[in-house]
Design an enzyme around this catalytic site. Structure first.
Site: not given
Ligand SMILES: *Cc1c(COP(=O)(O)O)cnc(C)c1O
Length: 421
Positions: A276, A279, A320, A345-346, A374
């Site tokens: 499977e 990536r 991550y 705004c983070e 991803y």
């Protein structure tokens, strides 16, 4: 190897300058290379088919479920590993035979299980005894039998980022190794199920083959144990997880090393070996292009390069602490040290701190590399930003394969009840 290369200082996707795409589509935008996708699909398939007598490839579409990406992989003989009813409909829309689809995930609900039975899913990877019992009831009531593997949690540390590790006993995935044979036995007795195999997937972005080897050895022992009790185990699904290099020059085990390890461990298994990969197929096949809004001096000597892409467009660094190489689309040869940040705004909307990069200034185009997996699939509209568009390139041809969804379209899906007026 990919097909994103510089020609006379300008970054191209195959034969298309990224500047052309930016001018026509705007930024931020994901750009995929069909030739790169095909190359990765073939390298992985050829490495494994050279050493395994019987195998099946199910592309883990959560890595990149764009319909055109799926079409390319379907044409290369890949089925799909899916984790939701939505992904099932995508696999079918891409023309993948239902029989080539593997359905994973701890929370398949009754509707998803029934739809899977209805279309004839190739294999349900059961993640609990409870799920198996529910699927057996549903399949029997529909007059069918669901083909299944039991996903096992081998309690092996994949040595990857904690948030993408799935094979430790504290993770939610699969059934406990010590209970697996008993569960397999009980589920095999149910009328609605055809138990045919075991499945394992210990995590993603795996860069050391040893944990996978340990997990596969444990799965082989379990297979022999179950066969010893007179039951059939004809399929062994070894999951995905092989990592890709995110930094230029990084050397990691590739498909051939992986295939050699698999061949050694599975020697004498007499089973169809399933994979499977996600990536490793899609990662290098895409970049995300962005434009520099401005360069802002901060309190330290390192300036902030504020770009028009943000964590809603490419979440991996925020989620991550992931690294993506950042390159200027038009190289000048100059370098600078900068913090690369988006407009959200983070504070976690930060792609890199004190990174040595190609020098850029307001208005310049730049690209994050290895953004094909991803990336767009995790995009959202936080801060009422548009949903990022996607483009696919094929030689000199290119096309928008997912439109930018404007905030107005999202606003139009909201309603205000009359008791608020
Ligand atoms: C995510 C996932 C994969 C693919 O992982 P990659 O690291 O992208 O290869 C495979 N199988 C399952 C069950 C998954 O959840």
């Amino acid at each position: 190897m990919d097909h994103f290369n510089y020609r006379d200082g300008v970054l191209f996707a195959e034969d298309v300058p990224l500047t052309t795409i930016a001018a026509a589509v705007g930024t931020p935008v994901y750009v995929y290379s069909r030739a790169t996708l095909i190359r990765h699909a073939r390298v992985f398939r050829d490495a494994l088919s050279a050493v395994l007598p019987r195998m099946h490839l199910a592309y883990a579409m959560k890595a990149n479920p764009n319909l055109s990406v799926l079409k390319v992989l379907a044409s290369e003989g890949y089925g799909a590993d899916i984790v939701s009813g939505g992904e099932l409909e995508r696999a079918l829309a891409a023309g993948m035979p239902a029989g080539d689809v593997v359905f994973s995930g701890v929370g398949k609900d009754a509707g998803e299980l029934a739809r899977g039975v209805e279309v004839g899913i190739g294999q349900f990877n059961l993640e609990s005894e409870e799920e198996g019992e529910e699927l057996a009831r549903i399949a029997a009531s529909m007059g069918g039998r669901a083909v299944c593997a039991l996903r096992v949690n081998p309690d092996v540390d994949a040595k990857t980022h904690a948030k993408i590790s799935t094979g430790k006993s504290e993770n939610k995935f699969g059934v406990a190794y010590d209970r697996a044979a008993g569960i397999y036995l009980r589920l095999s007795a149910l009328e609605g199920l055809e138990m045919r195999g075991l499945a394992v997937h210990i995590g993603s972005q795996i860069t050391d083959l040893d944990p996978s080897r340990q997990a596969f050895i444990k799965m082989g022992a379990l297979m022999r144990d179950i066969r010893g009790q007179g039951l059939t185990v004809s399929h062994m699904d070894l999951g995905g997880g092989l990592g890709v290099p995110y930094k230029a020059g990084e050397e990691l085990p590739g498909p051939e090393d992986y295939a050699a390890m698999v061949a050694q461990v599975t020697d004498g298994w007499d089973a169809t070996i399933m994979f499977e990969p996600g990536r490793v197929i899609a990662g290098n096949s895409g970049v995300m292009m962005t434009r520099v809004i401005r360069v802002k001096q901060g309190a330290t000597n390192t300036p902030f390069v504020v770009i028009d892409a943000a964590m809603n467009d490419l979440a991996r660094p925020a989620l991550y602490d992931a690294w993506h190489d950042f390159v200027a689309v038009e190289k000048t040869g100059e370098r600078m040290s900068a913090n690369i940040v988006g407009p959200i705004c983070e504070s976690t909307d930060t792609f890199a701190m004190a990174r040595d990069i190609d020098a850029v200034k307001a208005g310049d185009l730049a690209a994050f590399r290895t953004a094909g997996a991803y990336g767009a699939t995790m995009a959202n509209t936080y801060n009422s930003r548009p949903l990022v568009p996607e483009v696919m390139v094929d030689g000199e041809k290119w096309a928008i394969v997912a439109n930018r969804i404007e905030p107005a379209t999202i606003l139009a899906a909201e309603t205000v009840p009359d008791w608020l007026d």
